[in-house]
Design a protein around this motif. Structure first.
Motif, PDB file in Angstrom:
ATOM      1  N   LYS A  87      27.700  42.933  50.994  1.00  0.00           N
ATOM      2  CA  LYS A  87      27.603  42.029  49.869  1.00  0.00           C
ATOM      3  C   LYS A  87      27.829  42.768  48.553  1.00  0.00           C
ATOM      4  O   LYS A  87      27.400  43.906  48.384  1.00  0.00           O
ATOM      5  CB  LYS A  87      26.177  41.444  49.883  1.00  0.00           C
ATOM      6  CG  LYS A  87      26.073  40.037  49.403  1.00  0.00           C
ATOM      7  CD  LYS A  87      24.716  39.483  49.764  1.00  0.00           C
ATOM      8  CE  LYS A  87      24.382  38.459  48.711  1.00  0.00           C
ATOM      9  NZ  LYS A  87      23.427  37.457  49.112  1.00  0.00           N
ATOM     10  N   CYS A  88      28.482  42.087  47.616  1.00  0.00           N
ATOM     11  CA  CYS A  88      28.666  42.613  46.261  1.00  0.00           C
ATOM     12  C   CYS A  88      27.395  42.364  45.451  1.00  0.00           C
ATOM     13  O   CYS A  88      26.643  41.443  45.750  1.00  0.00           O
ATOM     14  CB  CYS A  88      29.856  41.910  45.611  1.00  0.00           C
ATOM     15  SG  CYS A  88      30.131  42.353  43.883  1.00  0.00           S
ATOM     16  N   GLY A  89      27.179  43.152  44.404  1.00  0.00           N
ATOM     17  CA  GLY A  89      26.039  42.961  43.526  1.00  0.00           C
ATOM     18  C   GLY A  89      25.967  41.559  42.935  1.00  0.00           C
ATOM     19  O   GLY A  89      24.892  41.068  42.601  1.00  0.00           O
ATOM     20  N   CYS A  90      27.117  40.893  42.794  1.00  0.00           N
ATOM     21  CA  CYS A  90      27.136  39.538  42.226  1.00  0.00           C
ATOM     22  C   CYS A  90      26.664  38.506  43.233  1.00  0.00           C
ATOM     23  O   CYS A  90      26.443  37.356  42.880  1.00  0.00           O
ATOM     24  CB  CYS A  90      28.544  39.184  41.757  1.00  0.00           C
ATOM     25  SG  CYS A  90      29.680  38.751  43.098  1.00  0.00           S
ATOM     26  N   GLY A  91      26.527  38.889  44.509  1.00  0.00           N
ATOM     27  CA  GLY A  91      26.088  37.958  45.532  1.00  0.00           C
ATOM     28  C   GLY A  91      27.210  37.560  46.491  1.00  0.00           C
ATOM     29  O   GLY A  91      26.952  36.936  47.512  1.00  0.00           O
ATOM     30  N   HIS A  92      28.445  37.919  46.165  1.00  0.00           N
ATOM     31  CA  HIS A  92      29.557  37.573  47.055  1.00  0.00           C
ATOM     32  C   HIS A  92      29.409  38.298  48.396  1.00  0.00           C
ATOM     33  O   HIS A  92      29.186  39.504  48.441  1.00  0.00           O
ATOM     34  CB  HIS A  92      30.891  37.960  46.410  1.00  0.00           C
ATOM     35  CG  HIS A  92      32.064  37.678  47.292  1.00  0.00           C
ATOM     36  ND1 HIS A  92      32.653  36.441  47.360  1.00  0.00           N
ATOM     37  CD2 HIS A  92      32.731  38.460  48.180  1.00  0.00           C
ATOM     38  CE1 HIS A  92      33.637  36.473  48.241  1.00  0.00           C
ATOM     39  NE2 HIS A  92      33.715  37.690  48.750  1.00  0.00           N
ATOM     40  N   GLU A  93      29.557  37.525  49.484  1.00  0.00           N
ATOM     41  CA  GLU A  93      29.430  38.093  50.817  1.00  0.00           C
ATOM     42  C   GLU A  93      30.827  38.413  51.361  1.00  0.00           C
ATOM     43  O   GLU A  93      31.667  37.525  51.457  1.00  0.00           O
ATOM     44  CB  GLU A  93      28.733  37.061  51.704  1.00  0.00           C
ATOM     45  CG  GLU A  93      28.025  37.652  52.886  1.00  0.00           C
ATOM     46  CD  GLU A  93      27.280  36.560  53.665  1.00  0.00           C
ATOM     47  OE1 GLU A  93      26.360  35.929  53.096  1.00  0.00           O
ATOM     48  OE2 GLU A  93      27.641  36.341  54.832  1.00  0.00           O
ATOM     49  N   TYR A 107      39.073  44.690  44.809  1.00  0.00           N
ATOM     50  CA  TYR A 107      38.216  43.955  43.874  1.00  0.00           C
ATOM     51  C   TYR A 107      37.410  42.872  44.583  1.00  0.00           C
ATOM     52  O   TYR A 107      37.879  42.279  45.549  1.00  0.00           O
ATOM     53  CB  TYR A 107      39.065  43.277  42.799  1.00  0.00           C
ATOM     54  CG  TYR A 107      39.776  44.240  41.887  1.00  0.00           C
ATOM     55  CD1 TYR A 107      39.164  44.698  40.721  1.00  0.00           C
ATOM     56  CD2 TYR A 107      41.056  44.689  42.189  1.00  0.00           C
ATOM     57  CE1 TYR A 107      39.820  45.586  39.877  1.00  0.00           C
ATOM     58  CE2 TYR A 107      41.723  45.576  41.354  1.00  0.00           C
ATOM     59  CZ  TYR A 107      41.100  46.019  40.194  1.00  0.00           C
ATOM     60  OH  TYR A 107      41.741  46.897  39.368  1.00  0.00           O
ATOM     61  N   CYS A 108      36.230  42.602  44.046  1.00  0.00           N
ATOM     62  CA  CYS A 108      35.437  41.470  44.525  1.00  0.00           C
ATOM     63  C   CYS A 108      36.135  40.167  44.140  1.00  0.00           C
ATOM     64  O   CYS A 108      36.482  39.982  42.974  1.00  0.00           O
ATOM     65  CB  CYS A 108      34.039  41.517  43.918  1.00  0.00           C
ATOM     66  SG  CYS A 108      33.079  40.007  44.235  1.00  0.00           S
ATOM     67  N   PRO A 109      36.344  39.253  45.089  1.00  0.00           N
ATOM     68  CA  PRO A 109      37.007  37.983  44.770  1.00  0.00           C
ATOM     69  C   PRO A 109      36.195  37.091  43.835  1.00  0.00           C
ATOM     70  O   PRO A 109      36.751  36.198  43.210  1.00  0.00           O
ATOM     71  CB  PRO A 109      37.154  37.295  46.139  1.00  0.00           C
ATOM     72  CG  PRO A 109      36.910  38.344  47.150  1.00  0.00           C
ATOM     73  CD  PRO A 109      36.032  39.378  46.515  1.00  0.00           C
ATOM     74  N   SER A 110      34.888  37.335  43.713  1.00  0.00           N
ATOM     75  CA  SER A 110      34.068  36.464  42.867  1.00  0.00           C
ATOM     76  C   SER A 110      33.888  37.019  41.452  1.00  0.00           C
ATOM     77  O   SER A 110      34.029  36.285  40.485  1.00  0.00           O
ATOM     78  CB  SER A 110      32.685  36.254  43.486  1.00  0.00           C
ATOM     79  OG  SER A 110      32.812  35.612  44.725  1.00  0.00           O
ATOM     80  N   CYS A 111      33.555  38.317  41.319  1.00  0.00           N
ATOM     81  CA  CYS A 111      33.222  38.838  39.986  1.00  0.00           C
ATOM     82  C   CYS A 111      34.242  39.857  39.484  1.00  0.00           C
ATOM     83  O   CYS A 111      34.120  40.334  38.359  1.00  0.00           O
ATOM     84  CB  CYS A 111      31.834  39.471  39.991  1.00  0.00           C
ATOM     85  SG  CYS A 111      31.753  41.037  40.873  1.00  0.00           S
ATOM     86  N   ALA A 112      35.228  40.217  40.327  1.00  0.00           N
ATOM     87  CA  ALA A 112      36.295  41.149  39.951  1.00  0.00           C
ATOM     88  C   ALA A 112      35.815  42.584  39.720  1.00  0.00           C
ATOM     89  O   ALA A 112      36.522  43.380  39.110  1.00  0.00           O
ATOM     90  CB  ALA A 112      37.081  40.636  38.748  1.00  0.00           C
TER      91      ALA A 112
HETATM   92 ZN    ZN Z   1      31.202  40.502  43.066  1.00  0.00          ZN
END
Ligand code: ZN
Length: 168
Positions: A74-80, A124-129
């Protein structure tokens, strides 16, 4: 042995300590509960509740899902991204820096790699970049699955903590 407080470990994680203190903390033998304090410091920075099992990068974690007890990345932003044994890079947004113009955006003139020989793959994270990793390889080289920690042994033999429950 010096034992550091939660507060000091939090400041270390946040980069708020002066250089000498930081170097001393990093080079001294770690107090036995340092990993717990480190996880606690990381956990407090997140606004989601799943427990961190292991950090993989500054904003990337293996966590235990609350309901199912599955472990995921999981990313720190919550994206799994995916299950913890999978290669999260295959679930990330990818930018391949592969032309002279694209290299000129990150290198001074004439200092950049020659792109027929080396490209940058930025993940890159698809949610928060947030950028989680960069690979610098020849263009044809496969995506690396770079980190497969033996978490069971790490918990049992290195940090002496009970392994968080895992349902695969
Ligand atoms: Zn993220």
């Amino acid at each position: 042995m010096t034992t550091y407080t939660h507060e000091q470990v939090r400041s270390l994680v946040d980069g708020k300590l002066d250089r000498d203190t930081t170097l001393r903390m990093l080079s001294m033998p770690k107090d036995p509960d340092r990993f717990e304090k480190y996880l606690d410091a990381l956990q407090r920075k997140l606004d989601w509740a799943e427990r961190i099992v292991l950090p993989l990068g500054p904003h990337l974690y293996i966590v235990q899902l609350i309901e199912t007890r599955k472990w995921v990345i999981k990313c720190g932003c919550g994206h799994e991204f995916c299950g913890w044994r999978e290669n999260w890079k295959l679930h990330a947004n990818l930018y391949v820096r592969q032309t002279e113009e694209e290299m000129a955006q990150v290198y001074p003139k004439l200092m950049a790699p020659d792109t027929p020989w080396q490209v940058y793959r930025e993940y890159y994270c698809p949610s928060c970049a947030s950028m989680h990793d960069i690979e610098a390889f020849t263009p044809w080289y496969p995506v690396i699955h770079d980190f497969e920690p033996d978490i069971d042994v790490f918990y049992k033999e290195w940090v002496n903590l009970p392994l968080p429950e895992r349902v695969d």
